[in-house]
Motif scaffolding. Structure first.
Motif, short mmCIF file in Angstrom:
data_model
loop_
_atom_site.label_atom_id
_atom_site.label_comp_id
_atom_site.label_asym_id
_atom_site.label_seq_id
_atom_site.Cartn_x
_atom_site.Cartn_y
_atom_site.Cartn_z
N VAL A 25 1.97 4.39 -4.09
CA VAL A 25 3.28 5.04 -4.10
C VAL A 25 4.20 4.41 -3.05
N ALA A 26 3.68 4.19 -1.85
CA ALA A 26 4.49 3.59 -0.78
C ALA A 26 4.94 2.19 -1.17
N SER A 27 4.07 1.44 -1.80
CA SER A 27 4.44 0.10 -2.25
C SER A 27 5.54 0.17 -3.30
N GLY A 28 5.41 1.10 -4.23
CA GLY A 28 6.44 1.26 -5.26
C GLY A 28 7.78 1.67 -4.67
N GLU A 29 7.75 2.53 -3.68
CA GLU A 29 9.00 2.96 -3.03
C GLU A 29 9.67 1.80 -2.30
N LEU A 30 8.86 0.97 -1.62
CA LEU A 30 9.43 -0.20 -0.94
C LEU A 30 10.05 -1.17 -1.95
N LYS A 31 9.38 -1.36 -3.07
CA LYS A 31 9.92 -2.25 -4.11
C LYS A 31 11.25 -1.72 -4.63
N LYS A 32 11.31 -0.42 -4.90
CA LYS A 32 12.56 0.18 -5.39
C LYS A 32 13.67 0.04 -4.37
N GLY A 66 18.85 -2.84 -3.05
CA GLY A 66 19.71 -3.49 -2.07
C GLY A 66 19.63 -2.90 -0.68
N GLU A 67 18.70 -2.01 -0.44
CA GLU A 67 18.56 -1.45 0.90
C GLU A 67 18.04 -2.53 1.84
N ASP A 68 18.18 -2.26 3.14
CA ASP A 68 17.79 -3.22 4.16
C ASP A 68 16.27 -3.16 4.39
N VAL A 69 15.52 -3.75 3.45
CA VAL A 69 14.07 -3.79 3.54
C VAL A 69 13.65 -5.25 3.49
N PRO A 70 12.92 -5.73 4.50
CA PRO A 70 12.50 -7.13 4.48
C PRO A 70 11.54 -7.40 3.32
N LEU A 71 11.71 -8.54 2.71
CA LEU A 71 10.86 -8.93 1.59
C LEU A 71 9.41 -9.04 2.03
N THR A 72 9.18 -9.46 3.27
CA THR A 72 7.80 -9.58 3.75
C THR A 72 7.10 -8.22 3.77
N ASP A 73 7.83 -7.16 4.16
CA ASP A 73 7.24 -5.82 4.15
C ASP A 73 6.87 -5.40 2.74
N VAL A 74 7.73 -5.74 1.80
CA VAL A 74 7.48 -5.39 0.39
C VAL A 74 6.23 -6.11 -0.11
N MET A 75 6.12 -7.39 0.20
CA MET A 75 4.99 -8.17 -0.28
C MET A 75 3.68 -7.73 0.39
N VAL A 76 3.72 -7.45 1.69
CA VAL A 76 2.51 -7.00 2.40
C VAL A 76 2.05 -5.66 1.84
N ALA A 77 2.97 -4.73 1.65
CA ALA A 77 2.61 -3.41 1.11
C ALA A 77 2.05 -3.56 -0.30
N SER A 78 2.62 -4.45 -1.07
CA SER A 78 2.14 -4.68 -2.44
C SER A 78 0.72 -5.25 -2.44
N GLN A 79 0.46 -6.21 -1.57
CA GLN A 79 -0.87 -6.81 -1.50
C GLN A 79 -1.91 -5.82 -0.96
#
Length: 104
Positions: free
Chosen positions: A51-58, A63-76
């Motif tokens: 769920v947290a990974s999905g929320e970061l992706k959304k 366009g929110e200020d979320v670093p792509l690295t955080d999204v990828m790490v949470a996804s992995q």
């Protein structure tokens, strides 16, 4: 004859279990967590990561200020925890099948 051996083994196992539970209560340690509760907590943790990974992706996609690295790490992390949970499930199923196929 085999029934007597089985009964003897069961009584020995019960005696050992009783000794362990008495020893655990005397030492003041908390009771062991039920296996089903432990498994439920593990599944909930994996779900929370998904769920947290999905929320970061959304958030990143909107366009929110979320670093792509955080999204990828949470996804992995979510992917790895899910794969680990699947492997544990597969091992449990394999063990269950072996026990179910045992001849008594």
């Amino acid at each position: 004859m085999a029934d007597m051996r089985i009964e003897q083994a069961l009584s020995e196992m019960r005696a050992i279990g009783a000794q362990q539970s008495q020893g655990q209560q005397e030492e003041g340690t908390p009771p062991l967590e039920d296996f089903s509760q432990m498994l439920e907590k593990a599944v909930e943790q994996v779900n929370e990561q998904q769920v947290a990974s999905g929320e970061l992706k959304k958030a990143y996609m909107s366009g929110e200020d979320v670093p792509l690295t955080d999204v990828m790490v949470a996804s992995q992390e979510a992917k790895l925890s899910f794969e680990a949970m699947k492997e544990v499930r597969n091992h449990f199923l394999k063990a269950y099948r072996e026990i179910a196929n045992m001849k008594i």
